[in-house]
Design an enzyme around this catalytic site. Structure first.
Site, PDB file in Angstrom:
ATOM      1  N   LYS A 156     -10.645  -4.106  -4.847  1.00  0.00           N
ATOM      2  CA  LYS A 156     -11.181  -2.877  -5.408  1.00  0.00           C
ATOM      3  C   LYS A 156     -10.128  -1.816  -5.669  1.00  0.00           C
ATOM      4  CE  LYS A 156     -15.273  -1.594  -4.184  1.00  0.00           C
ATOM      5  NZ  LYS A 156     -16.663  -1.525  -3.693  1.00  0.00           N
ATOM      6  N   LYS A 203       0.814  -1.211   0.000  1.00  0.00           N
ATOM      7  CA  LYS A 203       0.000   0.000   0.000  1.00  0.00           C
ATOM      8  C   LYS A 203       0.846   1.259   0.000  1.00  0.00           C
ATOM      9  CE  LYS A 203      -4.079  -1.912   2.316  1.00  0.00           C
ATOM     10  NZ  LYS A 203      -4.819  -1.940   3.586  1.00  0.00           N
ATOM     11  N   LYS A 236      -5.130 -10.874  -7.184  1.00  0.00           N
ATOM     12  CA  LYS A 236      -6.235 -10.990  -6.231  1.00  0.00           C
ATOM     13  C   LYS A 236      -7.378 -10.065  -6.640  1.00  0.00           C
ATOM     14  CE  LYS A 236      -5.905  -8.702  -2.303  1.00  0.00           C
ATOM     15  NZ  LYS A 236      -5.537  -8.244  -0.947  1.00  0.00           N
TER      16      LYS A 236
HETATM   17  P1  TYM Z   1     -10.659  -6.332   4.072  1.00  0.00           P
HETATM   18  O1  TYM Z   1     -11.736  -5.384   4.499  1.00  0.00           O
HETATM   19  O2  TYM Z   1      -9.687  -5.879   3.060  1.00  0.00           O
HETATM   20  O3  TYM Z   1     -11.312  -7.664   3.525  1.00  0.00           O
HETATM   21  C1  TYM Z   1     -12.310  -8.368   4.250  1.00  0.00           C
HETATM   22  C2  TYM Z   1     -12.070  -9.861   4.124  1.00  0.00           C
HETATM   23  O4  TYM Z   1     -12.111 -10.265   2.764  1.00  0.00           O
HETATM   24  C3  TYM Z   1     -10.984 -11.068   2.473  1.00  0.00           C
HETATM   25  N1  TYM Z   1     -10.628 -10.892   1.057  1.00  0.00           N
HETATM   26  C4  TYM Z   1     -10.479 -11.896   0.175  1.00  0.00           C
HETATM   27  N2  TYM Z   1     -10.567 -13.228   0.311  1.00  0.00           N
HETATM   28  C5  TYM Z   1     -10.368 -13.976  -0.796  1.00  0.00           C
HETATM   29  N3  TYM Z   1     -10.080 -13.463  -2.015  1.00  0.00           N
HETATM   30  C6  TYM Z   1      -9.980 -12.123  -2.197  1.00  0.00           C
HETATM   31  N4  TYM Z   1      -9.714 -11.643  -3.407  1.00  0.00           N
HETATM   32  C7  TYM Z   1     -10.169 -11.271  -1.075  1.00  0.00           C
HETATM   33  N5  TYM Z   1     -10.140  -9.936  -0.891  1.00  0.00           N
HETATM   34  C8  TYM Z   1     -10.423  -9.718   0.405  1.00  0.00           C
HETATM   35  C9  TYM Z   1      -9.894 -10.577   3.402  1.00  0.00           C
HETATM   36  O5  TYM Z   1      -8.903 -11.544   3.611  1.00  0.00           O
HETATM   37  C10 TYM Z   1     -10.688 -10.283   4.657  1.00  0.00           C
HETATM   38  O6  TYM Z   1     -10.844 -11.444   5.435  1.00  0.00           O
HETATM   39  N6  TYM Z   1      -7.400  -6.113   7.799  1.00  0.00           N
HETATM   40  C11 TYM Z   1      -8.694  -6.640   7.416  1.00  0.00           C
HETATM   41  C12 TYM Z   1      -9.838  -6.167   8.278  1.00  0.00           C
HETATM   42  C13 TYM Z   1      -9.699  -6.432   9.738  1.00  0.00           C
HETATM   43  C14 TYM Z   1      -9.778  -7.692  10.392  1.00  0.00           C
HETATM   44  C15 TYM Z   1      -9.659  -7.408  11.779  1.00  0.00           C
HETATM   45  C16 TYM Z   1      -9.914  -8.989   9.956  1.00  0.00           C
HETATM   46  C17 TYM Z   1      -9.538  -5.498  10.703  1.00  0.00           C
HETATM   47  N7  TYM Z   1      -9.520  -6.082  11.926  1.00  0.00           N
HETATM   48  C18 TYM Z   1      -9.671  -8.425  12.735  1.00  0.00           C
HETATM   49  C19 TYM Z   1      -9.961 -10.012  10.904  1.00  0.00           C
HETATM   50  C20 TYM Z   1      -9.824  -9.721  12.277  1.00  0.00           C
HETATM   51  C21 TYM Z   1      -8.965  -6.173   5.995  1.00  0.00           C
HETATM   52  O7  TYM Z   1      -8.483  -5.174   5.561  1.00  0.00           O
HETATM   53  O8  TYM Z   1      -9.896  -6.879   5.348  1.00  0.00           O
END
Ligand code: TYM
Length: 330
Positions: A198, A112, A195
């Site tokens: 967005k 990022k 992957k």
């Molecule tokens: P975030 O908001 O980017 O994404 C939410 C969840 O979607 C999963 N994900 C995917 N899985 C499979 N293929 C993909 N292309 C794909 N894109 C996204 C992510 O792995 C995620 O599980 N840091 C985290 C948010 C967070 C969190 C937490 C997660 C904050 N605190 C505590 C678990 C526990 C994030 O940015 O996810």
């Protein structure tokens, strides 16, 4: 019941199919067997610039999507991260236990921040995974349903928990990432080696876009040379991605699908998948609209979720403060 916690960022527009298959589907399923805490991580969202009005809307729309996908507020605590001040409070403590180099090695931060000049990258983006560790550890979660891209953050979380425990006495349970086997990483339909995300939205299927648009994206997904419909991620990334998505949405094994498509072409597979997706998403979109129609009720559900979350979070934080040696405020 074992505890589970997970979080998702309130993105503009809607969640995408990768979010659903990589994580949210597991959130819904785990409610049957786990004591679940699920949050919309608005504190994480402000690590990049956000418009205030938009952020509020995105947060409500995210909660509505989670409910529409099947998160049940009677069984699970569904809440907004900023409603529970213990998250940033524990995060500060954990920051003080994190090595600078250790945080610098987080690949999501490197990705990022690489796209921007150093002075435009907020420190919040750097400490982001530590706040995530706080989210998880506050609830003593055993399982954390996430996609593959969060694996490293979960390892950091375990390291921090272990470090705290060995320095101050056993306080945190060590959580485990719960990553699905076949849909840990859903790929972009136009670039099946990247992957679905967005931040590079070419072949991204959004849950709230017009399903006709999604169907069109599926029909024009990049496939591979050759004609056979077989699961072979190394050599046939595009077809394999479509098969994984299909298998998950239709609840049928990949082997079964391969059987079905013997002698048939990519066009048939795409056409059928577009139908399966449309059938899946249409009722969800209707439910999202009805949740958003009654904002007062939505806000009430979130307040209730936050109250349940705070009870658990406050207990953990009090123990942490005591172990560290903070003077009690009475
Ligand atoms: P975030 O908001 O980017 O994404 C939410 C969840 O979607 C999963 N994900 C995917 N899985 C499979 N293929 C993909 N292309 C794909 N894109 C996204 C992510 O792995 C995620 O599980 N840091 C985290 C948010 C967070 C969190 C937490 C997660 C904050 N605190 C505590 C678990 C526990 C994030 O940015 O996810």
């Amino acid at each position: 019941r074992p505890r589970v916690l997970s979080g998702i960022q309130p993105t503009a527009g809607s969640f995408h199919l990768g979010n659903y298959l990589g994580a949210l589907r597991q959130w819904v399923a785990m409610q049957d067997t786990h004591d679940a805490f699920y949050c919309v991580v608005d504190l994480h969202a402000i690590t990049v610039p956000q418009d205030p009005k938009q952020l509020r809307e995105n947060t409500r729309a995210s909660a509505a999507q989670l409910l529409a996908l099947g998160v049940d507020p009677r069984r699970s605590a569904l809440f907004v991260q900023s409603h529970v001040p213990e998250h940033p409070q524990l995060s500060w403590v954990l920051e003080c236990l994190t090595g600078f180099g250790e945080a610098s090695r987080m690949t999501q931060f490197k990705d990022k921040s690489a796209r921007q000049e150093a002075d435009r990258v907020g420190v919040g983006l750097f400490t982001y995974p530590i706040l995530q560790a706080a989210d998880i550890l506050l609830y003593q979660a055993e399982q954390v349903p996430v996609g593959e891209d969060q694996r490293q953050h979960l390892e950091l979380t375990r390291d921090l928990a272990q470090r705290f425990n060995s320095r101050f006495g056993r306080t945190f349970r060590l959580p485990e990432a719960y990553i699905p086997k076949d849909t840990a990483k859903v790929y972009d339909l136009q670039d099946p080696n990247a992957k679905m995300s967005k931040s590079v939205p070419t072949g991204v299927i959004e849950l709230l876009e017009d399903p006709k648009r999604s169907a069109k994206k599926i029909r024009s997904a990049v496939t591979d040379t050759g004609r056979e419909i077989v699961y072979d991620p190394e050599n046939k990334a595009g077809v394999s991605n479509l098969l994984s998505i299909y298998s998950a949405l239709a609840n049928r094994s990949i082997a079964e699908l391969e059987q079905d498509y013997v002698g048939r072409g990519y066009g048939d597979l795409k056409k059928d998948l577009a139908e399966v997706f449309t059938e899946f998403v249409t009722p969800i979109q209707q439910r999202v609209r009805s949740y958003l129609d009654d904002r007062a009720e939505l806000d009430r559900l979130l307040a209730q979720g936050a109250q349940r979350a705070r009870e658990v979070a406050a207990t953990t934080l009090a123990r942490v403060y005591d172990r560290i040696g903070f003077l009690p405020p009475v």
